[in-house]
Design an enzyme around this catalytic site. Structure first.
Site, PDB file in Angstrom:
ATOM      1  N   VAL A  44      44.999  28.773  36.600  1.00  0.00           N
ATOM      2  CA  VAL A  44      43.769  28.828  37.642  1.00  0.00           C
ATOM      3  C   VAL A  44      42.536  27.621  37.287  1.00  0.00           C
ATOM      4  O   VAL A  44      41.727  27.205  37.884  1.00  0.00           O
ATOM      5  CB  VAL A  44      43.100  30.184  37.689  1.00  0.00           C
ATOM      6  N   CYS A  45      41.806  27.817  35.919  1.00  0.00           N
ATOM      7  CA  CYS A  45      41.044  26.619  35.768  1.00  0.00           C
ATOM      8  C   CYS A  45      41.108  25.028  36.644  1.00  0.00           C
ATOM      9  O   CYS A  45      40.555  24.692  36.267  1.00  0.00           O
ATOM     10  CB  CYS A  45      39.793  26.738  34.219  1.00  0.00           C
ATOM     11  N   THR A  46      42.525  24.883  35.869  1.00  0.00           N
ATOM     12  CA  THR A  46      42.610  23.141  35.912  1.00  0.00           C
ATOM     13  C   THR A  46      43.592  22.920  37.492  1.00  0.00           C
ATOM     14  O   THR A  46      42.483  21.886  37.479  1.00  0.00           O
ATOM     15  CB  THR A  46      44.639  23.652  35.071  1.00  0.00           C
ATOM     16  N   LEU A  49      39.577  23.123  38.736  1.00  0.00           N
ATOM     17  CA  LEU A  49      38.895  21.064  38.070  1.00  0.00           C
ATOM     18  C   LEU A  49      39.116  20.284  39.760  1.00  0.00           C
ATOM     19  O   LEU A  49      38.684  19.585  39.136  1.00  0.00           O
ATOM     20  CB  LEU A  49      38.713  21.630  36.816  1.00  0.00           C
TER      21      LEU A  49
END
Length: 115
Positions: A44-46, A49
């Site tokens: 999810v963070c990938t 960002l």
């Protein structure tokens, strides 16, 4: 009392993927979006960002700076940036703070009235 939009966040020094910064000096007279993510190399963070990298030109037009924060090291962020580029077609084009000792997170948490 928590920080509200328009209030000044606390100053801090940090290592980032773009070098050492003093937050207030780096922000200058700009607005800033500082966002955090829990851990590098998470799916999810990938995508988050990568999304921020894609829309950064819109923030630039408005004089708004972007900076990310994570508990991982700057070296790890650099490795992750390559992974993000491979997966999403764009790498973070803004600084990411390495906060392995949690000093920045704790400073922001305290300023927000959370401890």
């Amino acid at each position: 009392m928590p920080l509200s939009i328009g209030e000044t966040a606390p100053d801090f020094r940090a290592e980032t993927t773009h070098g050492s910064i003093s937050f207030h000096e780096w922000v200058g007279n700009s607005w800033c979006v500082l966002f955090s993510h829990p851990k590098d190399f998470t799916p999810v963070c990938t995508t988050e960002l990568a999304y921020m990298a894609r829309i950064k030109p819109e923030f630039d037009k408005r004089g708004v700076k972007i900076v990310g924060l994570s508990v991982d090291s700057v070296d790890n962020h650099a490795k992750w940036s390559k992974d993000i580029a491979a997966v999403a077609g764009v790498a973070p084009n803004y600084p990411m703070i390495g906060d392995t000792d949690l000093k920045v997170a704790k400073t922001l948490r305290h300023a927000a009235g959370l401890g």
